[in-house]
Design an enzyme around this catalytic site. Structure first.
Site, short mmCIF file in Angstrom:
data_model
loop_
_atom_site.label_atom_id
_atom_site.label_comp_id
_atom_site.label_asym_id
_atom_site.label_seq_id
_atom_site.Cartn_x
_atom_site.Cartn_y
_atom_site.Cartn_z
N GLU A 92 0.83 -1.20 0.00
CA GLU A 92 0.00 0.00 0.00
C GLU A 92 0.86 1.25 0.00
OE1 GLU A 92 -2.72 -0.06 3.22
OE2 GLU A 92 -3.79 -1.85 2.54
N ARG A 134 5.79 -19.55 9.25
CA ARG A 134 7.15 -19.22 9.71
C ARG A 134 8.23 -20.05 9.01
NH1 ARG A 134 6.93 -18.69 16.19
NH2 ARG A 134 9.02 -17.91 15.78
N ASP A 176 7.87 3.80 -7.73
CA ASP A 176 6.46 4.20 -7.86
C ASP A 176 5.74 3.46 -8.97
OD1 ASP A 176 4.26 5.75 -6.89
OD2 ASP A 176 4.40 6.94 -8.73
#
Length: 317
Positions: A156, A245, A179
């Site tokens: 995000e 994990r 970007d």
């Protein structure tokens, strides 16, 4: 394939010489990544002829053309150039005969020349055109070359992608784009990422603004294109979520139909994103070389459990 490439870009990239200077090259489009050697067409066979390809004249075609009479040349050249051909390229610095040049000028088809051998020019042109004409999408993210592995960092807006890229550059790795990442599918196995011309070599840091990486860290800190080998998806840490994990099995994400290994990295204060990205890149490289640390740990645990069972059985016996 999609789109087109201006012939002028090919001329500039391949350092071609325009042998028909009277013709303007601007506006001529190449739409096919493959090239063609028109040997059969010079002999008069035009079935399945793909005229939209770049036409390359090699030593074989040139030798055949030299054996034609002037009348045959006029007839064959006119028939060949009735097709909508983007350009002819003569390899090995061979020069077209006056009849060929006259026909090319009359049909307004550019004739170019190169010093390269026919095979070398064709291989280089096909490779470059495949990249330029490949299907392309734009995604939000940062692409960095880390130890030779193309790492695409997504997540995000404001999660820390650009800051991670800046730290990686400071640690000696190379920025490809920030970007916006333009992704091209050059084969069923390879995705190539690059930067739009507008944002090339620039990073946006909130609170600071635009930073020119090439100007600050030098030419060795940036790269124009990079294959995408690994995707790191940054997400906010969720204490209620269970994270894998061991990661015994790889997760994948898909771009343009190609699957790429993807790691979901939870972010919380104090985690060094640059070191995590470096470690992920090296670990991915190890896996490609045949070593998987998670599988090694699993094997050790299984061996340890088997050994304990054997010891327990010996004691009971």
């Amino acid at each position: 394939m999609s789109g087109f490439v201006d012939l002028t870009k090919l001329v500039e990239k391949m350092k071609l010489v325009n042998l028909t200077e009277e013709l303007e090259l601007n506006g001529i489009k190449i739409t096919q990544p493959d090239v063609n050697r028109p040997a059969l067409q010079l002999a008069g066979f035009f079935e399945h002829f793909d005229a939209t390809r770049l036409q390359v004249i090699g030593y074989v075609e040139y030798a055949y053309m030299e054996h034609l009479s002037e009348f045959q040349k006029k007839e064959v050249y006119d028939e060949l150039m009735e097709y909508d051909i983007p350009a002819f390229v003569f390899s090995r610095e061979m020069k077209p005969d006056p009849v060929f040049l006259e026909a090319a000028l009359r049909h307004r088809i550019p004739v170019l020349g190169t010093k390269k051998s026919t095979s070398s020019f064709m291989a280089e042109a096909i490779r470059w055109l495949n990249v330029q004409l490949a299907p392309c999408i734009s995604v939000h993210g940062v692409l960095v070359d880390v130890y030779g592995e193309g790492v695409l960092i997504t997540g995000e807006s404001g999660i820390g992608k650009s800051e991670a890229a800046l730290e990686l550059v400071k640690r000696g790795h190379r920025l490809v784009t920030d970007d916006v990442v333009e992704i091209r599918k050059v084969s069923d196995d390879t995705l190539i990422g690059s930067a739009p011309d507008v944002t090339k070599h620039l990073i946006e840091l909130r609170g600071i603004g635009i930073v020119d990486i090439k100007a600050l860290f030098g030419a060795s800190s940036v790269k124009d294109t990079q294959s995408i080998d690994l995707v790191i998806m940054l997400e906010d840490w969720n204490k209620n979520k269970e994270y894998d994990r061991l990661c015994l099995e790889d997760n994948y994400t898909e771009y343009l139909g190609n699957k790429v290994v993807c790691h979901n990295i939870p972010i919380r204060p104090g985690r060094n994103l640059a070191i995590i990205c470096e470690s992920a890149a090296v670990n991915h490289r190890q896996k490609k070389m045949g070593y998987n640390a998670a599988h090694e740990l699993y094997a050790r645990v299984q061996n340890s459990l088997a050994k304990r069972r054997e010891e327990s059985e010996d004691l009971q016996g």
